[in-house]
Design a protein around this motif. Structure first.
Motif, short mmCIF file in Angstrom:
data_model
loop_
_atom_site.label_atom_id
_atom_site.label_comp_id
_atom_site.label_asym_id
_atom_site.label_seq_id
_atom_site.Cartn_x
_atom_site.Cartn_y
_atom_site.Cartn_z
N UNK B 621 41.83 98.82 28.32
CA UNK B 621 42.49 99.66 29.32
C UNK B 621 43.42 98.83 30.21
N UNK B 622 44.54 99.43 30.58
CA UNK B 622 45.52 98.72 31.41
C UNK B 622 44.95 98.44 32.80
N UNK B 623 44.08 99.32 33.28
CA UNK B 623 43.50 99.11 34.61
C UNK B 623 42.71 97.82 34.67
N UNK B 624 41.99 97.55 33.58
CA UNK B 624 41.22 96.30 33.51
C UNK B 624 42.16 95.10 33.56
N UNK B 625 43.24 95.19 32.79
CA UNK B 625 44.21 94.09 32.77
C UNK B 625 44.80 93.90 34.17
N UNK B 626 45.11 95.02 34.83
CA UNK B 626 45.67 94.93 36.18
C UNK B 626 44.69 94.28 37.14
N UNK B 627 43.43 94.64 37.00
CA UNK B 627 42.41 94.05 37.87
C UNK B 627 42.39 92.54 37.70
N UNK B 628 42.47 92.11 36.44
CA UNK B 628 42.38 90.68 36.14
C UNK B 628 43.65 89.92 36.53
N UNK B 629 44.79 90.56 36.36
CA UNK B 629 46.06 89.83 36.54
C UNK B 629 46.67 90.09 37.92
N UNK B 630 46.57 91.32 38.40
CA UNK B 630 47.25 91.66 39.65
C UNK B 630 46.35 91.49 40.87
N UNK B 631 45.09 91.93 40.75
CA UNK B 631 44.21 91.94 41.93
C UNK B 631 43.53 90.60 42.16
N UNK B 632 43.18 89.91 41.07
CA UNK B 632 42.42 88.67 41.20
C UNK B 632 43.38 87.48 41.16
N UNK B 633 43.85 87.07 42.34
CA UNK B 633 44.88 86.02 42.39
C UNK B 633 44.37 84.69 41.87
N UNK B 634 43.12 84.34 42.26
CA UNK B 634 42.54 83.08 41.78
C UNK B 634 42.38 83.12 40.27
N UNK B 635 41.88 84.25 39.79
CA UNK B 635 41.63 84.43 38.37
C UNK B 635 42.92 84.29 37.57
N UNK B 636 44.00 84.87 38.10
CA UNK B 636 45.29 84.81 37.41
C UNK B 636 45.77 83.36 37.30
N UNK B 637 45.66 82.65 38.42
CA UNK B 637 46.10 81.25 38.41
C UNK B 637 45.27 80.43 37.42
N UNK B 638 43.96 80.71 37.39
CA UNK B 638 43.08 79.97 36.49
C UNK B 638 43.43 80.26 35.03
N UNK B 639 43.70 81.53 34.73
CA UNK B 639 44.10 81.89 33.37
C UNK B 639 45.35 81.13 32.97
N UNK B 640 46.33 81.15 33.88
CA UNK B 640 47.60 80.49 33.58
C UNK B 640 47.39 79.00 33.36
N UNK B 641 46.55 78.40 34.20
CA UNK B 641 46.30 76.96 34.04
C UNK B 641 45.61 76.65 32.72
N UNK B 642 44.67 77.52 32.31
CA UNK B 642 43.99 77.28 31.03
C UNK B 642 44.98 77.35 29.88
N UNK B 643 45.95 78.27 29.98
CA UNK B 643 46.95 78.37 28.92
C UNK B 643 47.80 77.09 28.86
N UNK B 644 48.26 76.66 30.03
CA UNK B 644 49.12 75.48 30.08
C UNK B 644 48.36 74.25 29.56
#
Lengths: 110, 672
Positions: B621-644
């Motif tokens: 669901x897109x809502x779940x993705x939004x929660x992970x990427x838009x609402x959780x700022x720390x989580x988003x940064x951590x995801x991006x760092x893991x990718x890099x």
């Protein structure tokens, strides 16, 4: 009368992989499985001629890279319900060296 | 009304429209004798044409309802008790009535508007921006007459309000151009549907289907090859489909011959197996990849005694390639074997080698720090000695994506394309697509490509849809030499990996460009280059909303607008065409990187192997993705760092093989 020709060292064939052995115009796929057994089949899938040597080896089978038919390495025949066989050649390992007879093809259908 | 219905006998409903009939039906069900008085020549004239209305009248009469058509009420007659006892008509007739229900539609109360000098004509007259004759005054809803229509429904009101809001905010781009409304009557046993301009008239053509005995009537109105209206009575299964054709203004010219017979007769639109299996004929094709007809499948099921989708796939090859007809094959199976059909279990195991699901396996790899395929297979008690072509490729991906730099890539568990880093073709040769950052190239690259084509006698050169050049028919042993001579990065066109980042020329050249989309694309491609994924990943960046880079069908699509960048995700242009969904609008290039990268890493960590982003987002669901990427700022940064971090370990596989001599054995054949 079997005409054995020396191919290569067993270690030159990757485990769970294959090498292509050319004999004139004939391309033979030589496989090695996880238990270091070796098998030799004509490098042509009975389905649409795909190069079996490029497939993924598992157990005593290879999956053709073109359309995913599974071929028995021992007989060269397709796993049911698919029907058809690739020619199979005599192959052996002696003192770590792989030997092949590219002439005496065994017709599995016979 | 409920109270009255239990005490009195005769009810008269004035008004044979939608509400009037629903009220009449309700009273009748409560035991009253109901007469419907209607001024028009037929019922529901705002929703039905005459033939449909006659059928409706007939079936309501069969239920016991009485109709007094073309009657105008003169007066209500008071009885001795002070209560109404009858109703008198202008033509002198009368009818007994203990209860009178008025359902005569909406009549805008325009008194205030008229006294203020606004032009009114069956409502306050408004233009397409919902302004009255005094542009400082807006009007919306039931009181507004737009192009002669006052809408009594809530959906048009919302559309009108949006236009007003835009206009007030001085985003003067949106106009209200009228609403298409559809109607269903909520009366048990009566199927009725109507939408749009169902009467037709000059410039329209009507397709009619009429079966008075069977009680079925359908009329479709077409103007300029588009469906503009329709009315259906008795069989409304396809109502929603017609309405979507109508609303989307789809060109129906090619469907025209079959249009009347509904969606099931219009081929496999969109390729998602929506046809109803039972109504298909034996010679209708089910699987377009392998040319399998319904008859072939039914025959295999009957003769070979098949009970599962997997069996049908093995025996007939139907749904075994792209999978888009899976739903249809399952339906045919269910219809053919009836009660014996065993549906795919809800939790699906990875493959025939294990009972475990993709999710179980990923969790075990993470929690127990499993680093090799044999470790996973032993830990999770695989049924086969070393898996199969399906699970080994998945396991290899799960391992390297979970433990980048620690789990070692296993070439023998890669599909040949990812082992040879080129695409195998039907004749066993390979194709090579070098990377052209953001679709840009140079004269020297093109010269090198031309020289390579000559030197290796490459038989075909093809320009791809991803703004690159494909060299086809290369012998495997030539691949490392071709890569060395090209001296260009690997395009990963062969991999479940980042493929292309398509761009337009953007603000650098285009007179409409608002952002430097080319550079944004190049930056994204350089940042995410060498990224392995559950399936292929395609990006695009357009420099303005004209969207020349086809952003809407990409896994991540970026549209540059004057004030920043819009990010869309989970689009797909392949088997299942899906339009990407809006994720967020950001201001800076750095934000585009972080949000896009975080989304891709989420997909890399959570999707099942071989799921595209569209499948993944559909599942969670897109809502779940939004929660992970838009609402959780720390989580988003951590995801991006893991990718890099994961990408920092990857090397260009062509450079390794062409210049460092790695895996030379893979490309060399032996001779006896």
């Amino acid at each position: 009368m079997t005409q054995w020709l020396e191919v290569c060292d067993l270690t030159e064939i990757p485990r769970l992989g294959a090498r292509v052995v050319n004999h004139g115009a004939l391309a033979i796929a030589v496989f090695r499985n996880a238990d270091d057994e070796v098998f030799a089949l004509e490098d042509r899938c009975p389905h649409k001629g795909g190069p079996l040597s490029q497939g993924i080896v598992h157990g005593r089978k290879v999956t053709c890279p073109l359309h995913g038919w599974n071929i028995e390495l021992i007989s060269g025949c397709a796993v049911a319900p698919d029907v058809g066989c690739a020619r199979e050649f005599p192959i052996k390992i002696e003192a770590g060296r792989v030997w092949l007879d590219p002439v005496a093809a065994v017709s599995a259908a016979a | 009304m409920i109270h009255a219905s239990s005490q009195y006998q005769h009810a008269v409903v004035i008004g044979g429209g939608l509400l009037g009939l629903e009220a009449a039906n309700g009273l009748m069900k409560r035991g009253m004798q109901v007469s419907v008085v209607h001024i028009g020549p037929w019922l529901m004239e705002r929703q039905l044409d005459e033939p449909a209305a006659r059928l409706l009248q007939k079936s309501l009469e069969e239920k016991g309802m009485k109709f007094l058509l073309q009657k105008q009420t003169a007066e209500l007659v008071q009885g001795e008790s002070g209560r109404v006892c009858a109703i008198k008509f202008k033509d002198g007739d009368s009818a007994p009535a203990d209860l009178v229900v008025m359902a005569v539609g909406i009549r805008p109360n325009t008194e205030l508007a008229e006294s203020s000098g606004l032009h009114c004509n069956r409502g306050v007259v408004v233009n397409d921006t919902m302004q009255t004759f005094d542009p400082r005054i807006y009007s919306v809803g039931e009181c507004a007459a737009h192009r002669g229509i006052a809408y009594g429904l809530v959906a048009p009101l919302f559309e009108q309000a949006k236009v007003v809001a835009n206009h007030l905010a001085q985003h003067g781009i949106s106009r209200y151009q009228g609403s298409v409304t559809s109607t269903k009557l909520k009366v048990t046993g009566i199927d009725l549907f109507s939408a749009g301009d169902f009467m037709g008239g000059e410039g329209t053509e009507s397709i009619l289907y009429s079966d008075p005995i069977g009680g079925v009537y359908k009329k479709l109105v077409i103007r300029d090859n588009k469906l503009v209206g329709g009315v259906m009575y008795g069989d409304t299964v396809d109502g929603a489909w017609y309405f979507s054709l109508l609303r989307d203004g789809k060109n129906v010219n090619e469907l025209r011959d079959h249009l009347m017979f509904g969606q099931d007769h219009c081929g496999n639109l969109g390729h998602s197996g929506i046809n109803k299996a039972a109504s298909m004929t034996d010679d209708m094709e089910v699987c377009g990849c392998n040319g399998v007809c319904k008859g072939d499948i039914v025959k295999a099921i009957r003769e070979k005694g098949l009970f599962t989708l997997e069996d049908v796939r093995k025996h007939t090859k139907a749904s075994g390639s792209c999978g888009s007809c899976t739903g249809l094959v399952e339906q045919i199976l269910a219809v053919t074997v009836g009660g014996d059909y065993s549906a795919t279990p809800k939790t699906k195991s990875m493959c025939g080698c294990t009972e475990h699901t993709h999710e179980d396996v990923r969790a075990a790899i993470r929690q127990n720090k499993l680093l090799t395929i044999p470790q996973v297979q032993q830990f999770m008690e695989w049924d086969t000695p070393n898996g199969c072509a399906s699970c080994r490729t998945a396991l290899n991906y799960y391992l390297i994506s979970t433990w980048p730099g620690e789990a070692e890539d296993d070439p023998q568990s890669r599909f040949i394309n990812e082992r040879a880093h080129a695409n195998i073709q039907k004749d066993g040769t390979y194709s090579v697509i070098p990377r052209m950052w953001g679709g840009n190239t140079t004269p020297s690259e093109l010269r090198r490509i031309a020289d390579v084509v000559d030197k290796y006698s490459i038989p075909a050169v093809h320009v791809t849809g991803g703004q690159r050049i494909d060299l086809l028919g290369i012998k495997k042993e030539d691949l490392p030499k071709v890569w060395a001579d090209l001296d260009m990065p690997s395009g990963h066109a062969y991999g479940k990996a980042l493929r292309t980042v398509k761009t337009c020329v953007g603000s650098e050249w285009c007179r409409f460009g608002t952002q430097n989309s080319t550079q944004m694309g190049i930056d994204l491609e350089k940042a995410f280059f060498k990224m392995w994924a559950p399936h292929k990943v395609k990006l695009a960046v357009s420099g303005c909303p004209r969207n020349c880079a086809e952003v809407a069908i990409k896994d991540v699509g970026i549209i540059g607008v004057d004030s920043g960048w819009e990010i869309y995700v989970a689009g797909n242009g392949g088997i299942k065409t899906e339009v990407a969904q809006f994720l967020i609008k950001v201001k800076t290039e750095a934000e585009v990187m972080e949000y896009s990268g975080a989304f891709l890493q989420l997909y890399r960590e959570e999707a099942r192997y071989l799921d595209r982003t569209v499948h993944y987002v559909e599942r969670v669901g897109l809502d779940y993705v939004k929660k992970k990427i838009l609402d959780d700022h720390e989580g988003r940064k951590a995801l991006y760092e893991r990718l890099i971090f994961a990408l920092s370990i990857e090397k260009d596989p062509w450079v390794e093989r062409a210049k460092e001599g790695k895996f030379a054995q893979e490309f060399a054949s032996l001779t006896v």
